[in-house]
Design a protein around this motif. Structure first.
Motif: not given
Length: 313
Positions: A71-82, A85-102
């Motif tokens: 599960g720890l490995f899967v979570i790490r991979q999910i966060m890497r994918i997110l 994805a946030s870098k290639h999207s138009n989402m604000d960097s601060i909002m993307a970081s906040f959502l990743r933390s949640i």
């Protein structure tokens, strides 16, 4: 024959004390053996009652450990994918970081709950512990929860974002980041200020850089004896020479008031947001020089006192 019988009697009498002594020696040894056996049995029973549940749970423990690591490995991979994805999207960097933390916090909580359920921990107990911890944390961190909710409001309503120059709670500066609990700003004199998100979302926010262009308003006082049209022409000429000033919207000069010591002219000039202060300071300096060259005076505040004759009586 008689001698043989006598010999047997003598042998019997001689051997009788030996048998009695052996019996007396064997009995204490037997008691010790019995006592040791009882203690060993009791100790074995205690150890069995302690370790037998662990032995029975050993497969579940191994499976739970494997699941936890996976599960720890899967979570790490999910966060890497997110993150990608946030870098290639138009989402604000601060909002993307906040959502990743949640999302990361939620995934870790789910992993812990599932791991405990694999170990046959009753879900009622897990829910009760989580509820009790939630109440305790909520009472202890009610201000932090307010800041957390304020962070959500800021990120979704977007009254400010990274790089904006804003005024919040009496502090003016550039927004560097918006975390879960605090908004970090840097003032013009390079001081870092952390403002709770609850204060930011619940207070007045003045965003100076949200729009692409901004108007510079300056006030100049001229003497009542000076020509207003001449002063207006001088101001417009100064604006035309300023490289930061925009032609559209067109600059304007108008009389904004008749004050005690001067006629006040209001100059309105538009420029790009990042050129606001260079344009502001340039106009102040160039207008003063142009007024001096053309004999337009900027009067000091003054008061005229008239003395009249008084009757001697």
């Amino acid at each position: 024959m008689t001698e043989m019988l006598a010999a047997k009697v003598t042998e019997a009498e001689t051997s009788a004390p030996v048998a009695t002594g052996a019996t007396d020696l064997v009995q204490p040894v037997q008691n010790v053996v019995d006592t040791v056996s009882d203690e060993v049995q009791q100790t074995t029973h205690v150890l069995s009652s302690i370790f037998q549940p662990m032995i029975n749970k050993l497969p579940s423990l191994i499976f739970a450990l494997i699941f936890l690591l996976f599960g720890l490995f899967v979570i790490r991979q999910i966060m890497r994918i997110l993150r990608r994805a946030s870098k290639h999207s138009n989402m604000d960097s601060i909002m993307a970081s906040f959502l990743r933390s949640i999302i990361k916090i939620v995934l870790y909580m789910l992993l812990i709950v599932i791991t405990l359920s694999i170990l046959d921990v009753p879900m009622d107990s897990i829910v009760a512990v989580i509820a009790s911890a939630g109440v305790a944390v909520g009472l202890a961190l009610k201000d932090s929860l307010s800041n957390l909710a304020g962070g959500f409001i800021i990120l979704f309503s977007k009254p400010l974002k990274e790089g904006d120059t804003v005024e919040v709670d009496g502090v003016t500066g550039k927004v560097e980041s918006i975390s879960i609990l605090y908004t970090r700003m840097v003032t013009p004199d390079n001081i870092t200020v952390y403002i709770p998100n609850g204060v930011v979302s619940g207070g007045k926010i003045t965003n100076y850089t949200q729009k692409e262009i901004r108007r510079v308003d300056l006030f100049f006082g001229i003497a009542y004896e000076n020509d207003i049209d001449q002063a207006r022409k001088i101001l417009m000429d100064v604006v035309k020479k300023a490289p930061e000033a925009l032609e559209q919207p067109a600059p304007e000069v108008f009389v904004s008031g008749h004050d005690d010591s001067a006629v006040t002219l209001r100059l309105q000039v538009w420029g790009k947001n990042d050129q606001y202060w260079p344009l502001h300071y340039r106009l102040l300096e160039d207008v003063k020089k142009a007024f001096d060259e053309n004999g337009i005076s900027i009067p000091y505040p003054q008061m005229d006192v008239h003395l009249g004759e008084t009757d001697e009586k």
